[in-house]
Design a protein around this motif. Structure first.
Motif, short mmCIF file in Angstrom:
data_model
loop_
_atom_site.label_atom_id
_atom_site.label_comp_id
_atom_site.label_asym_id
_atom_site.label_seq_id
_atom_site.Cartn_x
_atom_site.Cartn_y
_atom_site.Cartn_z
N ALA A 60 0.94 -1.15 -0.06
CA ALA A 60 -0.08 -0.04 0.05
C ALA A 60 0.96 1.18 -0.10
O ALA A 60 0.69 2.19 -0.64
N VAL A 61 1.99 1.42 0.67
CA VAL A 61 2.87 2.37 0.69
C VAL A 61 3.48 2.67 -0.80
O VAL A 61 3.48 3.70 -1.25
N VAL A 62 3.69 1.68 -1.39
CA VAL A 62 4.24 1.61 -2.82
C VAL A 62 3.24 2.38 -3.68
O VAL A 62 3.47 3.12 -4.58
N LEU A 63 1.83 1.75 -3.54
CA LEU A 63 0.72 1.98 -4.38
C LEU A 63 0.40 3.42 -4.14
O LEU A 63 -0.01 4.13 -5.15
N SER A 64 0.68 4.14 -2.98
CA SER A 64 0.43 5.53 -2.71
C SER A 64 1.20 6.50 -3.57
O SER A 64 0.84 7.58 -3.60
N PHE A 65 2.42 6.01 -3.91
CA PHE A 65 3.13 6.87 -4.68
C PHE A 65 2.64 6.75 -6.31
O PHE A 65 3.50 7.26 -7.22
N TYR A 66 1.74 6.11 -6.81
CA TYR A 66 1.37 5.80 -8.08
C TYR A 66 0.02 6.10 -8.46
O TYR A 66 -0.84 6.06 -7.63
N ASN A 67 -0.37 6.40 -9.60
CA ASN A 67 -1.72 6.79 -10.01
C ASN A 67 -2.17 5.55 -10.68
O ASN A 67 -2.05 4.96 -11.84
N VAL A 68 -3.09 4.81 -9.74
CA VAL A 68 -3.45 3.32 -10.18
C VAL A 68 -4.75 3.32 -9.96
O VAL A 68 -5.61 3.92 -8.95
N ARG A 69 -5.63 3.14 -11.07
CA ARG A 69 -7.00 3.12 -11.15
C ARG A 69 -7.42 1.58 -11.32
O ARG A 69 -7.17 1.08 -12.20
N LEU A 70 -8.43 1.19 -10.69
CA LEU A 70 -8.81 0.02 -10.49
C LEU A 70 -9.74 -0.42 -11.92
O LEU A 70 -10.51 0.32 -12.25
N GLY A 71 -9.28 -1.36 -12.62
CA GLY A 71 -10.14 -1.63 -14.08
C GLY A 71 -9.62 -0.72 -15.08
O GLY A 71 -10.31 -0.87 -16.28
N SER A 72 -8.74 0.21 -14.92
CA SER A 72 -8.29 1.03 -16.06
C SER A 72 -7.22 0.49 -16.93
O SER A 72 -6.47 -0.35 -16.51
N PRO A 73 -7.36 0.25 -18.21
CA PRO A 73 -6.08 -0.31 -19.11
C PRO A 73 -5.03 0.44 -19.07
O PRO A 73 -3.94 -0.20 -19.52
N ALA A 74 -4.92 1.68 -18.60
CA ALA A 74 -3.73 2.32 -18.62
C ALA A 74 -2.67 1.94 -17.52
O ALA A 74 -3.33 1.23 -16.40
N GLU A 75 -1.48 1.74 -18.00
CA GLU A 75 -0.50 1.37 -16.94
C GLU A 75 -0.32 2.60 -15.75
O GLU A 75 -0.42 3.76 -16.02
#
Length: 329
Positions: A60-75
């Protein structure tokens, strides 16, 4: 004429340590064996904490530094501290987060002292040698066994609006039809109080059992000596009972604090199916879950959980310092 050089003094000889006696070797061997046994017995619990708490939190700490969208095709793209900045500067995010944090603090400020005090009162009441005392202890402990989903459904039936609610029906009968159909869950003034009552009813039995075990460890001779000194019930409670369970009471208070900050299930169930006022009872865990799965923003939800984790750890350390038992350094 030759000058005589002063002779260098020989270094002092180190005295050899006396050989260890068989008794000392036996104690050292026993300590090593107990240490290894303790490590082996704690290995499953430590492994579970690492696998199900440590690793997910680090992720979760790592994900907090990324723009991650659930179900999005974008990396996923690196976002840096943007999620944290928005959490405190963006009104659309900081407002709900601060409101959720305030609700969490309000919930904990009421539940921790009330539930701990009620658990202590029940433990003292049930610490008696009476017939069928085990049945009464099981009765008070029973709500702890119920899953929170079932408890939320039961209290939804009790606190439902209109005459369908059991509480409104009882109050209407007592007031001879003068009680209105109050919405306990939907009204902002009583929504949080309803969650507090529900949570205390469900969790007080667990703290009661821990305190009951602590009360049973107090030697009976202390109470006999207090009675011989003509100490009243209050004096016995103050000078014998409280010092005897101080460490247990501190543990229960800390445990209740951690559990009260984790409040989520009852809020989520009652908001989605019971008409609970969302703004008045929104908690940080509820905010994180809705951000992740309703708004599909995994990165922002991870930032919320990391900030909340740091806040809870800081409050727990402060509380631990304040209520540290006298027998600890």
């Amino acid at each position: 004429m030759k000058t005589l050089e002063p002779a260098h003094s020989a270094p002092p000889r180190r005295e050899k340590a006396p050989p260890a006696t068989p008794e000392k070797r036996s104690k050292a061997t026993r300590r090593n064996r107990d240490r290894w046994h303790g490590l082996l017995m704690s290995a499953p619990g430590v492994g579970g904490l690492i696998a199900f708490v440590g690793i997910p939190f680090c992720y979760a700490v790592v994900l907090s530094f990324y723009n991650v969208r659930l179900g999005s095709p974008a990396e996923p793209s690196f976002f840096g501290l943007e999620h944290y900045r928005r959490l405190f500067t963006d009104p659309d995010l900081s407002g709900p987060f601060l409101r959720a944090l305030l609700n969490n603090l309000t919930f904990a400020a009421v539940v921790v002292p009330v539930q701990t005090g009620l658990a202590l009162a029940l433990a003292i009441l049930l610490n008696r040698k009476l017939k069928a005392i085990g049945l009464f202890r099981s009765f008070f402990f029973m709500p702890v066994v119920f899953p929170m989903a079932l408890v939320a459904v039961i209290w939804r039936l009790i606190l439902a609006r209109g005459e369908e609610g059991m509480l409104n029906s009882a109050l209407n009968a007592v007031s001879f039809g003068n009680w209105g159909a109050f919405d306990w869950l939907g009204d902002a003034t009583t929504a949080m109080a309803s969650i507090i009552v529900l949570s205390i009813w469900q969790g007080v039995g667990f703290q009661m059992v821990i305190l009951l075990a602590g009360l049973q460890q107090i030697p009976g001779e202390l109470y006999e000596a207090a009675r011989l000194d003509r100490a009243s019930r209050w004096q016995q409670f103050r000078h014998v009972t409280l010092p005897g369970i101080r460490g247990t009471l501190v543990f229960v208070a800390l445990l209740t604090s951690v559990l009260s900050f984790r409040v989520f299930d009852q809020v989520y169930i009652l908001v989605r199916g019971g008409g609970l006022d969302e703004d008045a009872t929104r908690t940080v865990m509820y905010q994180a879950v809705t951000t992740a799965f309703d708004q599909n923003n995994i990165g922002q939800a991870s930032a919320v959980t990391v900030v909340f984790f740091l806040i809870v750890v800081a409050l727990t350390i402060i509380q631990r310092r304040v209520v540290r038992p006298d027998n600890e350094d």
